[in-house]
Write an enzyme that holds these catalytic residues in place. Sequence first.
Site, PDB file in Angstrom:
ATOM      1  N   GLU A 151     -67.873 -25.674 -65.660  1.00 37.85           N
ATOM      2  CA  GLU A 151     -66.951 -26.131 -64.614  1.00 37.85           C
ATOM      3  C   GLU A 151     -67.005 -25.182 -63.424  1.00 37.85           C
ATOM      4  O   GLU A 151     -67.254 -23.985 -63.573  1.00 37.85           O
ATOM      5  CB  GLU A 151     -65.529 -26.249 -65.161  1.00 37.85           C
ATOM      6  CG  GLU A 151     -64.972 -24.995 -65.824  1.00 37.85           C
ATOM      7  CD  GLU A 151     -64.354 -24.026 -64.846  1.00 37.85           C
ATOM      8  OE1 GLU A 151     -64.089 -24.430 -63.706  1.00 37.85           O
ATOM      9  OE2 GLU A 151     -64.165 -22.858 -65.222  1.00 37.85           O
ATOM     10  N   ARG A 154     -61.859 -24.627 -58.489  1.00 37.81           N
ATOM     11  CA  ARG A 154     -61.024 -23.606 -57.872  1.00 37.81           C
ATOM     12  C   ARG A 154     -59.570 -23.934 -58.159  1.00 37.81           C
ATOM     13  O   ARG A 154     -59.114 -25.045 -57.891  1.00 37.81           O
ATOM     14  CB  ARG A 154     -61.240 -23.571 -56.362  1.00 37.81           C
ATOM     15  CG  ARG A 154     -62.641 -23.179 -55.913  1.00 37.81           C
ATOM     16  CD  ARG A 154     -62.797 -23.460 -54.429  1.00 37.81           C
ATOM     17  NE  ARG A 154     -62.623 -24.880 -54.145  1.00 37.81           N
ATOM     18  CZ  ARG A 154     -62.302 -25.374 -52.948  1.00 37.81           C
ATOM     19  NH1 ARG A 154     -62.090 -24.554 -51.934  1.00 37.81           N
ATOM     20  NH2 ARG A 154     -62.181 -26.681 -52.776  1.00 37.81           N
ATOM     21  N   GLU A 155     -58.845 -22.975 -58.701  1.00 40.46           N
ATOM     22  CA  GLU A 155     -57.426 -23.209 -58.934  1.00 40.46           C
ATOM     23  C   GLU A 155     -56.740 -23.476 -57.595  1.00 40.46           C
ATOM     24  O   GLU A 155     -56.952 -22.776 -56.621  1.00 40.46           O
ATOM     25  CB  GLU A 155     -56.800 -21.997 -59.630  1.00 40.46           C
ATOM     26  CG  GLU A 155     -57.338 -21.808 -61.038  1.00 40.46           C
ATOM     27  CD  GLU A 155     -56.596 -20.734 -61.801  1.00 40.46           C
ATOM     28  OE1 GLU A 155     -55.353 -20.712 -61.754  1.00 40.46           O
ATOM     29  OE2 GLU A 155     -57.266 -19.916 -62.453  1.00 40.46           O
ATOM     30  N   LYS A 207     -73.555 -20.660 -64.316  1.00 42.92           N
ATOM     31  CA  LYS A 207     -72.115 -20.436 -64.141  1.00 42.92           C
ATOM     32  C   LYS A 207     -71.808 -18.964 -63.896  1.00 42.92           C
ATOM     33  O   LYS A 207     -71.096 -18.602 -62.947  1.00 42.92           O
ATOM     34  CB  LYS A 207     -71.369 -20.931 -65.389  1.00 42.92           C
ATOM     35  CG  LYS A 207     -69.903 -20.517 -65.480  1.00 42.92           C
ATOM     36  CD  LYS A 207     -69.049 -21.167 -64.411  1.00 42.92           C
ATOM     37  CE  LYS A 207     -67.574 -20.823 -64.645  1.00 42.92           C
ATOM     38  NZ  LYS A 207     -66.694 -21.498 -63.705  1.00 42.92           N
ATOM     39  N   ASN A 211     -70.487 -17.124 -60.222  1.00 48.88           N
ATOM     40  CA  ASN A 211     -69.251 -16.365 -60.095  1.00 48.88           C
ATOM     41  C   ASN A 211     -69.513 -14.908 -59.734  1.00 48.88           C
ATOM     42  O   ASN A 211     -68.768 -14.304 -58.952  1.00 48.88           O
ATOM     43  CB  ASN A 211     -68.436 -16.455 -61.385  1.00 48.88           C
ATOM     44  CG  ASN A 211     -67.643 -17.746 -61.475  1.00 48.88           C
ATOM     45  OD1 ASN A 211     -67.598 -18.519 -60.513  1.00 48.88           O
ATOM     46  ND2 ASN A 211     -67.029 -18.000 -62.603  1.00 48.88           N
ATOM     47  N   CYS A 263     -61.466 -16.390 -63.833  1.00 52.55           N
ATOM     48  CA  CYS A 263     -62.927 -16.483 -63.901  1.00 52.55           C
ATOM     49  C   CYS A 263     -63.653 -15.193 -63.531  1.00 52.55           C
ATOM     50  O   CYS A 263     -64.357 -14.617 -64.354  1.00 52.55           O
ATOM     51  CB  CYS A 263     -63.412 -17.614 -62.993  1.00 52.55           C
ATOM     52  SG  CYS A 263     -62.931 -19.255 -63.571  1.00 52.55           S
ATOM     53  N   LYS A 324     -53.877 -16.034 -56.319  1.00 52.48           N
ATOM     54  CA  LYS A 324     -54.197 -16.785 -55.109  1.00 52.48           C
ATOM     55  C   LYS A 324     -53.114 -17.838 -54.921  1.00 52.48           C
ATOM     56  O   LYS A 324     -52.336 -18.111 -55.846  1.00 52.48           O
ATOM     57  CB  LYS A 324     -55.578 -17.435 -55.223  1.00 52.48           C
ATOM     58  CG  LYS A 324     -55.688 -18.464 -56.334  1.00 52.48           C
ATOM     59  CD  LYS A 324     -57.067 -19.096 -56.424  1.00 52.48           C
ATOM     60  CE  LYS A 324     -57.309 -20.061 -55.284  1.00 52.48           C
ATOM     61  NZ  LYS A 324     -58.556 -20.834 -55.459  1.00 52.48           N
ATOM     62  N   ARG A 331     -53.470 -14.031 -64.221  1.00 56.81           N
ATOM     63  CA  ARG A 331     -54.533 -13.301 -64.906  1.00 56.81           C
ATOM     64  C   ARG A 331     -55.301 -12.405 -63.929  1.00 56.81           C
ATOM     65  O   ARG A 331     -55.886 -12.888 -62.968  1.00 56.81           O
ATOM     66  CB  ARG A 331     -55.474 -14.277 -65.611  1.00 56.81           C
ATOM     67  CG  ARG A 331     -54.887 -14.862 -66.875  1.00 56.81           C
ATOM     68  CD  ARG A 331     -55.761 -15.936 -67.474  1.00 56.81           C
ATOM     69  NE  ARG A 331     -55.730 -17.169 -66.686  1.00 56.81           N
ATOM     70  CZ  ARG A 331     -56.325 -18.305 -67.069  1.00 56.81           C
ATOM     71  NH1 ARG A 331     -57.009 -18.345 -68.197  1.00 56.81           N
ATOM     72  NH2 ARG A 331     -56.245 -19.389 -66.309  1.00 56.81           N
TER      73      ARG A 331
END
Length: 434
Positions: A151, A154-155, A207, A211, A263, A324, A331
């Site tokens: 995945e 973005r939160e 992935k 990141n 992440c 954010k 976290r």
Amino acid sequence: MNITMIGSGYVGLVSGACFADFGHVVTCVDSDASKIERLLRGEIPIYEPGLDDLVASNVRQKRLFFTTDLAPAVKGADAVFIAVGTPSRRGDGHADLSYVFAAAETIGKALDGYTVIVDKSTVPVGTGDEVERIIREANPNADFSVVSNPEFLREGAAIEDFKRPDRVVLGVEDERSKAVMAEIYRPLSLNAPPLVFVNRRTSELIKYAANAFLATKITFINEVADLCEKVGANVQDVSRGIGLDGRIGSKFLHAGPGYGGSCFPKDTLALLKTGQDYSAPLRIVETVVAVNDARKRAMARKVIAALDGSVRGKKIALLGLAFKPNTDDMRDAPSLAIVASLVGDGAKVHAYDPEATSQARPLMPEVVFHEDAYAPIEGADALVIVTEWDAFRALDLEKVKSLLKTPIIVDLRNIYGVDEVRKHGITYVSVGRA
């Protein structure tokens, strides 16, 4: 198609709701009975804009279901997604894969007919091979394929990211699973995102590499910001100047207190461990992790410096606690290190966050929490902006000045212009600007 989503946390719930909105029938499974009970009552256990309406709509249309009973959900599925947590393992920083492997064993015992097992969790290279082995051991006669489908959500913008992705990465090892995955993502064809089919190990590495690269951009511009302060340059202008270069791009070039969240911290650590395991050390990523950890503590020192070198006995108002905006995720949030440093130096910290207070409260027992943005500011020796929520971008600065005991704002997100604040007679300290 019939889809089962194992794990109803952030990734599983968002993915399950979006797949249901595409027209698939989705069953979200979770071993946490209280979480499933909340979902059955229509309560969303995480904060993500628009997710409550999306879930409610698809539940009404009988495309989205919730249960704790995994076996029946697996038996009727065309694809079973594993979307459980992979937190950093204590001691070595490697991803804790115990939840993934436990899910694989349970899936294996319940399989009935050809099924595609899709690893949606963020996992190190080679995890798909182990998942395949575990399932085969649990059910030697099972007919299945294992796919990697990381995945990139973005939160705070997860639904948009899922429905209008830059790309969909699919690590497949056979044509049958490739056809199933293409059908699952067929509703995206109008938006025409590329379906990037690669082998499974490549998908797993994509992935982590993505990141780590984004974390590197954040850390790079934060170090440039420190240099800007020394030489009298403006980091926002530097970011714009280099971000307009198409080879670089403007995203993730905003100076601040360092990256956090679910992440980047754990994924960079897991990638480092993978590099060590394969005797391919990642020196750049090692430096990124070290610099980012130091960055958060440096922001507390910036606050202390703004108060003439001491915060002992002083009241500090913090606006923003989540890592954010548009999420309640705490976290590895920079606020954790900043608060710990300020409290350790004798400050009395008062704080407000629009969504993260319930998550932050047990993590910050020394902090006094408030219900609006102005309440913690009253009588404070300084205001510190830690998270760039939209609600903080248009504060009444005259009111802020009147509430503060001493008119000092330390803006760790650069959401205000220097002249805009100073014209109100407020001492303004930002990041990477004179």
